[in-house]
Design a protein around this motif. Structure first.
Motif, PDB file in Angstrom:
ATOM      1  N   PHE A  92      62.434   0.941  -2.994  1.00 34.91           N
ATOM      2  CA  PHE A  92      62.428   3.291  -3.094  1.00 34.91           C
ATOM      3  C   PHE A  92      61.424   2.541  -4.137  1.00 34.91           C
ATOM      4  O   PHE A  92      61.172   3.615  -4.890  1.00 34.91           O
ATOM      5  N   ASP A  93      60.474   2.314  -3.802  1.00 33.66           N
ATOM      6  CA  ASP A  93      59.277   1.837  -4.739  1.00 33.66           C
ATOM      7  C   ASP A  93      57.910   2.796  -4.016  1.00 33.66           C
ATOM      8  O   ASP A  93      56.216   2.896  -4.876  1.00 33.66           O
ATOM      9  N   GLY A  94      58.338   3.674  -3.028  1.00 29.28           N
ATOM     10  CA  GLY A  94      57.000   4.604  -2.773  1.00 29.28           C
ATOM     11  C   GLY A  94      56.636   3.855  -1.286  1.00 29.28           C
ATOM     12  O   GLY A  94      55.723   4.985  -0.780  1.00 29.28           O
ATOM     13  N   ARG A  95      56.910   2.925  -0.744  1.00 30.12           N
ATOM     14  CA  ARG A  95      56.297   2.077   0.386  1.00 30.12           C
ATOM     15  C   ARG A  95      57.151   3.535   1.526  1.00 30.12           C
ATOM     16  O   ARG A  95      56.003   3.716   2.878  1.00 30.12           O
ATOM     17  N   ILE A  96      58.459   3.201   1.330  1.00 28.38           N
ATOM     18  CA  ILE A  96      58.944   4.194   2.375  1.00 28.38           C
ATOM     19  C   ILE A  96      58.595   5.625   2.664  1.00 28.38           C
ATOM     20  O   ILE A  96      57.731   6.316   3.734  1.00 28.38           O
ATOM     21  N   ASP A  97      57.704   6.483   1.544  1.00 20.99           N
ATOM     22  CA  ASP A  97      57.578   7.246   1.733  1.00 20.99           C
ATOM     23  C   ASP A  97      55.880   7.431   2.639  1.00 20.99           C
ATOM     24  O   ASP A  97      56.047   8.775   3.115  1.00 20.99           O
ATOM     25  N   ASN A  98      55.437   6.731   1.548  1.00 23.09           N
ATOM     26  CA  ASN A  98      53.642   6.409   2.909  1.00 23.09           C
ATOM     27  C   ASN A  98      53.240   6.334   3.830  1.00 23.09           C
ATOM     28  O   ASN A  98      53.074   6.540   4.609  1.00 23.09           O
ATOM     29  N   ILE A  99      54.526   5.571   4.217  1.00 26.70           N
ATOM     30  CA  ILE A  99      54.920   4.802   5.436  1.00 26.70           C
ATOM     31  C   ILE A  99      55.352   6.234   6.770  1.00 26.70           C
ATOM     32  O   ILE A  99      54.892   6.614   7.676  1.00 26.70           O
ATOM     33  N   SER A 100      56.133   7.137   6.190  1.00 21.63           N
ATOM     34  CA  SER A 100      56.811   8.581   6.529  1.00 21.63           C
ATOM     35  C   SER A 100      55.928   9.014   6.551  1.00 21.63           C
ATOM     36  O   SER A 100      55.968  10.205   8.035  1.00 21.63           O
ATOM     37  N   SER A 101      54.810   9.237   5.447  1.00 20.44           N
ATOM     38  CA  SER A 101      53.907  10.469   5.938  1.00 20.44           C
ATOM     39  C   SER A 101      53.103   9.764   6.787  1.00 20.44           C
ATOM     40  O   SER A 101      52.588  10.904   7.498  1.00 20.44           O
ATOM     41  N   ILE A 102      52.487   8.857   6.611  1.00 20.11           N
ATOM     42  CA  ILE A 102      51.862   8.594   7.755  1.00 20.11           C
ATOM     43  C   ILE A 102      52.297   9.379   9.509  1.00 20.11           C
ATOM     44  O   ILE A 102      52.048   9.386  10.118  1.00 20.11           O
ATOM     45  N   LEU A 103      53.854   8.443   9.600  1.00 18.38           N
ATOM     46  CA  LEU A 103      54.149   8.085  10.763  1.00 18.38           C
ATOM     47  C   LEU A 103      54.689  10.249  11.263  1.00 18.38           C
ATOM     48  O   LEU A 103      54.069  10.178  12.699  1.00 18.38           O
ATOM     49  N   LYS A 104      54.528  10.864  10.494  1.00 23.86           N
ATOM     50  CA  LYS A 104      54.644  12.193  10.401  1.00 23.86           C
ATOM     51  C   LYS A 104      53.839  12.910  11.108  1.00 23.86           C
ATOM     52  O   LYS A 104      53.106  14.055  12.103  1.00 23.86           O
TER      53      LYS A 104
END
Length: 271
Positions: A67-79
């Protein structure tokens, strides 16, 4: 010496190309986007027309905080790669669970919050419709991964397929430090010279997004020697890279679709 790799960025860099007709490269901090614009560009770097986004971070093996930001970054790219007006998605884990370096896809499915079976339950009406499968490998099933996914797609008719698979790199530095996402689909095993039927819009009839993390590199890269033998090695931390990579990719997919839940809530539901 031919460098075997699944990464579009490495294909572009392999001939020290700084400008190439038909290919556009954009960099933003730790994210690099390679867009293959036409068939000329596709021929030049050996990748189909489409967009390839590479996200680089510190090695997965040394960081247990998902939960250090990597999930959000990859999720944003995926979207940004998904088609518009989606109503459902199928996540397909490609690979061999018995081989650690090839287990990223099926292990990712352990961290996917599948909700299709809940779509008629009123208490879960806010959840996005997600299905997931692990295809196994041809040597065990006698069936190509693409054929299995095609059969499921024909029955449940998802808006999109997300295929997760381990990748090959031509640089040791990218093992466990890079995620590639693409809107062109995937040809399992292409980076290690073991070409299988591709999963793409052309073969499945729906858009296919691919995600993967490099887990192997050719021995010829390490030895700096040309060789016809297809031999690949993995880092000694491959168990941790595969496990953490599966968690991060799985949770990034969940976060992308389940907007009513926080990543922490989703992770707790997965046990």
């Amino acid at each position: 010496m031919e460098k075997r790799t699944d990464l579009a960025l490495e294909c572009f860099d392999s001939a020290d190309k700084t400008a190439l007709s038909g290919v556009k490269v954009e960099e933003d901090s730790s994210v690099t986007t390679v867009t293959v614009l036409n068939e000329e560009g596709a021929k030049a770097i050996g990748k189909p027309v489409g967009k390839y986004v590479t996200c680089r971070f510190e090695t997965i093996a040394n960081n247990n905080d998902i939960f250090d930001g990597r999930i959000d970054n990859i999720s944003s790219i995926l979207k940004s790669l998904l088609p518009d007006n989606m109503t459902s998605v199928l996540v397909a884990g490609i690979g061999n669970l018995d081989i650690t370096a090839d287990a990223l896809g099926p292990m990712t499915n352990d961290y996917i919050l599948s909700t299709r079976h809940l779509k008629n339950e009123k208490f879960f009406s806010d959840l996005f419709c997600v299905s997931s499968i692990s295809t196994g490998v041809l040597g065990d099933t006698g069936i190509e991964s693409a054929e299995i996914v095609k059969g499921v797609v024909d029955v449940i008719k998802p808006s999109c397929v997300i295929a997760v698979d381990a990748l090959a790199a031509s640089s040791v530095d990218r093992l466990g430090t890079t995620v590639q996402l693409s809107d062109t689909g995937i040809a399992p095993g292409s980076g290690v010279g073991n070409h299988r039927y591709e999963l793409s819009m052309a073969t499945l009839g729906v858009p296919v997004i691919s995600l993967g993390i490099p887990t192997v590199v050719s021995t010829s890269v390490i030895n700096n020697e040309s060789s016809d033998e297809l031999m690949f090695v993995t880092p000694r931390e491959i168990d941790k890279i595969t496990d953490m990579g599966a968690k991060i990719i799985g949770m990034a997919i969940n976060t992308c679709f389940q907007k009513t839940l926080t990543p922490e809530e989703i992770f707790s539901l997965l046990g």
